[in-house]
Design a protein around this motif. Structure first.
Motif, PDB file in Angstrom:
ATOM      1  N   TYR A 229      58.699  -9.927  18.877  1.00 58.92           N
ATOM      2  CA  TYR A 229      59.437 -10.754  19.837  1.00 58.92           C
ATOM      3  C   TYR A 229      60.725 -10.053  20.264  1.00 58.92           C
ATOM      4  N   ILE A 230      61.429  -9.483  19.290  1.00 59.15           N
ATOM      5  CA  ILE A 230      62.677  -8.776  19.604  1.00 59.15           C
ATOM      6  C   ILE A 230      62.399  -7.582  20.507  1.00 59.15           C
ATOM      7  N   ARG A 231      61.357  -6.822  20.197  1.00 56.83           N
ATOM      8  CA  ARG A 231      61.016  -5.652  21.014  1.00 56.83           C
ATOM      9  C   ARG A 231      60.737  -6.045  22.462  1.00 56.83           C
ATOM     10  N   LYS A 232      60.039  -7.144  22.661  1.00 58.32           N
ATOM     11  CA  LYS A 232      59.627  -7.542  24.005  1.00 58.32           C
ATOM     12  C   LYS A 232      60.736  -8.240  24.790  1.00 58.32           C
ATOM     13  N   ASN A 233      61.614  -8.968  24.093  1.00 60.50           N
ATOM     14  CA  ASN A 233      62.552  -9.844  24.793  1.00 60.50           C
ATOM     15  C   ASN A 233      64.025  -9.480  24.659  1.00 60.50           C
ATOM     16  N   ILE A 234      64.386  -8.672  23.648  1.00 64.84           N
ATOM     17  CA  ILE A 234      65.810  -8.464  23.394  1.00 64.84           C
ATOM     18  C   ILE A 234      66.197  -6.993  23.321  1.00 64.84           C
ATOM     19  N   PHE A 235      65.486  -6.231  22.485  1.00 63.40           N
ATOM     20  CA  PHE A 235      65.956  -4.895  22.110  1.00 63.40           C
ATOM     21  C   PHE A 235      64.750  -4.027  21.800  1.00 63.40           C
ATOM     22  N   SER A 236      64.567  -2.962  22.564  1.00 62.17           N
ATOM     23  CA  SER A 236      63.306  -2.211  22.492  1.00 62.17           C
ATOM     24  C   SER A 236      63.374  -0.939  21.656  1.00 62.17           C
ATOM     25  N   ASN A 237      64.493  -0.682  20.986  1.00 60.00           N
ATOM     26  CA  ASN A 237      64.628   0.535  20.178  1.00 60.00           C
ATOM     27  C   ASN A 237      63.785   0.417  18.909  1.00 60.00           C
ATOM     28  N   ARG A 238      62.593   0.983  18.943  1.00 58.04           N
ATOM     29  CA  ARG A 238      61.662   0.854  17.817  1.00 58.04           C
ATOM     30  C   ARG A 238      62.192   1.506  16.544  1.00 58.04           C
ATOM     31  N   GLU A 239      62.966   2.576  16.684  1.00 55.44           N
ATOM     32  CA  GLU A 239      63.467   3.291  15.512  1.00 55.44           C
ATOM     33  C   GLU A 239      64.469   2.461  14.722  1.00 55.44           C
ATOM     34  N   LYS A 240      65.146   1.542  15.420  1.00 52.64           N
ATOM     35  CA  LYS A 240      66.195   0.770  14.753  1.00 52.64           C
ATOM     36  C   LYS A 240      65.654  -0.491  14.079  1.00 52.64           C
ATOM     37  N   LEU A 241      64.449  -0.935  14.440  1.00 45.58           N
ATOM     38  CA  LEU A 241      63.884  -2.171  13.909  1.00 45.58           C
ATOM     39  C   LEU A 241      62.921  -1.883  12.766  1.00 45.58           C
ATOM     40  N   LYS A 242      63.064  -2.619  11.666  1.00 47.32           N
ATOM     41  CA  LYS A 242      62.180  -2.408  10.508  1.00 47.32           C
ATOM     42  C   LYS A 242      62.039  -3.699   9.718  1.00 47.32           C
ATOM     43  N   VAL A 243      60.821  -4.001   9.270  1.00 44.62           N
ATOM     44  CA  VAL A 243      60.555  -5.133   8.375  1.00 44.62           C
ATOM     45  C   VAL A 243      60.488  -4.609   6.948  1.00 44.62           C
ATOM     46  N   ILE A 244      61.220  -5.256   6.037  1.00 41.50           N
ATOM     47  CA  ILE A 244      61.202  -4.861   4.624  1.00 41.50           C
ATOM     48  C   ILE A 244      60.012  -5.517   3.933  1.00 41.50           C
ATOM     49  N   GLY A 245      59.213  -4.711   3.238  1.00 42.02           N
ATOM     50  CA  GLY A 245      58.061  -5.244   2.506  1.00 42.02           C
ATOM     51  C   GLY A 245      57.094  -5.959   3.432  1.00 42.02           C
ATOM     52  N   ASN A 246      56.683  -7.158   3.030  1.00 42.37           N
ATOM     53  CA  ASN A 246      55.779  -7.982   3.838  1.00 42.37           C
ATOM     54  C   ASN A 246      56.517  -9.035   4.644  1.00 42.37           C
ATOM     55  N   GLY A 247      57.856  -8.923   4.688  1.00 45.18           N
ATOM     56  CA  GLY A 247      58.658  -9.917   5.385  1.00 45.18           C
ATOM     57  C   GLY A 247      59.454 -10.771   4.418  1.00 45.18           C
ATOM     58  N   SER A 248      60.343 -11.629   4.960  1.00 44.59           N
ATOM     59  CA  SER A 248      61.260 -12.482   4.208  1.00 44.59           C
ATOM     60  C   SER A 248      62.585 -11.763   4.000  1.00 44.59           C
ATOM     61  N   SER A 249      63.667 -12.549   3.898  1.00 46.57           N
ATOM     62  CA  SER A 249      64.995 -11.995   3.635  1.00 46.57           C
ATOM     63  C   SER A 249      65.227 -11.798   2.143  1.00 46.57           C
ATOM     64  N   ASN A 250      64.517 -12.560   1.330  1.00 50.65           N
ATOM     65  CA  ASN A 250      64.814 -12.537  -0.103  1.00 50.65           C
ATOM     66  C   ASN A 250      63.583 -12.704  -0.977  1.00 50.65           C
ATOM     67  N   GLY A 251      62.396 -12.833  -0.371  1.00 52.42           N
ATOM     68  CA  GLY A 251      61.215 -13.097  -1.180  1.00 52.42           C
ATOM     69  C   GLY A 251      61.352 -14.435  -1.885  1.00 52.42           C
ATOM     70  N   ILE A 252      60.558 -14.627  -2.905  1.00 49.78           N
ATOM     71  CA  ILE A 252      60.627 -15.872  -3.669  1.00 49.78           C
ATOM     72  C   ILE A 252      60.472 -15.568  -5.153  1.00 49.78           C
ATOM     73  N   ASN A 253      61.255 -16.252  -5.955  1.00 49.08           N
ATOM     74  CA  ASN A 253      61.192 -16.101  -7.404  1.00 49.08           C
ATOM     75  C   ASN A 253      59.980 -16.885  -7.908  1.00 49.08           C
ATOM     76  N   CYS A 254      58.864 -16.169  -8.067  1.00 45.34           N
ATOM     77  CA  CYS A 254      57.605 -16.835  -8.419  1.00 45.34           C
ATOM     78  C   CYS A 254      57.577 -17.312  -9.860  1.00 45.34           C
ATOM     79  N   ASP A 255      58.472 -16.781 -10.710  1.00 43.68           N
ATOM     80  CA  ASP A 255      58.585 -17.293 -12.075  1.00 43.68           C
ATOM     81  C   ASP A 255      59.283 -18.656 -12.071  1.00 43.68           C
ATOM     82  N   TYR A 256      60.244 -18.817 -11.169  1.00 40.76           N
ATOM     83  CA  TYR A 256      60.989 -20.077 -11.067  1.00 40.76           C
ATOM     84  C   TYR A 256      60.167 -21.128 -10.342  1.00 40.76           C
ATOM     85  N   PHE A 257      59.540 -20.726  -9.241  1.00 37.87           N
ATOM     86  CA  PHE A 257      58.743 -21.674  -8.460  1.00 37.87           C
ATOM     87  C   PHE A 257      57.298 -21.683  -8.950  1.00 37.87           C
ATOM     88  N   GLN A 258      57.103 -22.349 -10.070  1.00 34.37           N
ATOM     89  CA  GLN A 258      55.759 -22.590 -10.576  1.00 34.37           C
ATOM     90  C   GLN A 258      55.770 -23.874 -11.389  1.00 34.37           C
TER      91      GLN A 258
END
Length: 372
Positions: free
Chosen positions: A142-171
């Motif tokens: 969405y950002i590439r198409k509508n806001i900012f097209s610099n592909r080198e500057k945009l990157k997703v960490i891992g599979n996404g999310s800002s912080n992941g989830i503590n799966c030991d806590y959330f069970q």
């Protein structure tokens, strides 16, 4: 609240691997908890979520003065306003590594002049940053198409999310199940009745108007709304507020520091948001083994795979919410199948420790590239 909830545990992790972490935000009751839990210094700045030029200029001045009086290798910002002010100040002060995480884009729902202003804000933020991290793959596109097209500057960490989830806590655990039973008793919800839950800000842009209007069509269903009722940015319709206040089967419980027993007290999560970056609620519910009904929007449609660990529905659609709820209520085979896969699909892709490790590698890479 963003530091306390959305980035919970991240600062302590980076302290443990050798970084000296300091954090900044607007004032809030969570500050003392952050300092104690994360063992970090906290600095207060007059950030506001609204567009307020004078207040924003003051915050920018204070941020520049703060950065000039310190020596940081990395400034990493989250949220649109902190991103704009933090990235501008870091660029002005020549901080070598300037990282901005995009967790949500209010401009997706904005129109006219306000939308143009919000796009300009994002572009300024991204140009001042050395790297920009959309927290979902759909948001990156969405950002590439509508806001900012610099592909080198945009990157997703891992599979996404800002912080992941503590799966030991959330069970699930026996203690949490007992708390869930207690919640049902306190809310006077019979144990043989289905319960839908929503977790998040109780606002119009989270789809609460549509959710409540769909809920009204059910006789035996209960609805738990977990989160603050915020009226300043996206207020609920008057009729919906009256329904929430007057319907004994709608339980508005406000903000809860521990949402786990409320999730376990429920049959499924309904999260009909209009726009998201990478929402925590579907990950939390999934990790607790609860199936989800979510909008087919950025982030949600990466966490939830339709008919695998939940159901996808079009946003802003009362009838779609009603039909999805009806399916989970009347089709126990489907509900059980989604429930069986819910936790495994979250743990496999979004466990917090893997995201932190990926972010650690990214920090090291950026330091090697820019810090001399």
């Amino acid at each position: 609240m963003s530091l306390s909830l959305l980035l919970n545990g991240q600062f302590a992790y980076f302290q443990s691997v050798g970084f000296n972490v300091e954090v900044g935000s607007a004032a809030g009751p969570e500050i003392e908890h952050i300092i104690q839990k994360e063992n970090v210094l906290h600095h207060q700045f007059p950030f506001s979520r609204e567009i307020s030029p004078l207040s924003d200029l003051k915050a920018l001045f204070l941020m520049i003065r703060f950065l000039r009086n310190n020596s940081f290798d990395i400034v990493h910002t989250h949220t649109p306003k902190a991103g704009l002010i933090g990235m501008m100040a870091a660029w002005f002060c020549n901080v070598p590594v300037r990282m901005h995480t995009v967790a949500g884009l209010p401009l997706m729902e904005a129109k006219g002049f306000k939308r143009r202003v919000l796009i300009l804000v994002e572009r300024i933020t991204y140009r001042c940053a050395t790297k920009v991290y959309p927290n979902s793959f759909a948001q990156r596109e969405y950002i590439r198409k509508n806001i900012f097209s610099n592909r080198e500057k945009l990157k997703v960490i891992g599979n996404g999310s800002s912080n992941g989830i503590n799966c030991d806590y959330f069970q699930s655990s026996s203690a949490l199940i007992e708390k869930a039973k207690q919640i049902r008793s306190e809310l006077k919800i019979p144990f043989d009745k289905h319960v839908a839950i929503f977790v998040g800000r109780v606002t119009g842009d989270k789809g609460i108007n549509e959710l409540v209007n769909a809920f009204k069509t059910f006789q035996d269903l209960h609805l738990i709304l977990v989160g603050p009722l915020e009226s300043e940015l996206s207020p609920l319709e008057t009729s919906v507020l009256k329904e929430i206040e007057g319907n004994p089967k709608i339980h508005l419980v406000g903000f809860q520091s521990d949402v786990r027993p409320y999730i376990l007290a429920s049959s499924f999560l309904v999260f009909p948001s209009y726009r998201e970056g990478f929402p925590n609620a579907p990950m939390q519910a999934g990790a607790m083994g609860i199936p989800c009904i979510v909008s087919d929007i950025n982030g949600c449609n990466e966490i939830i795979i339709n008919e695998a660990n939940g159901l996808l529905i079009p946003p802003k659609n009362v009838e779609a919410i009603r039909i999805a709820i009806l399916r989970l209520v009347e089709e126990p085979t489907l509900r059980d199948a989604l429930k069986q896969k819910a936790r495994g699909m979250i743990v496999e892709r979004y466990d917090q420790k893997f995201l932190w490790e990926a972010l650690h590698i990214e920090y090291q890479d950026q330091i090697r590239r820019y810090v001399h």
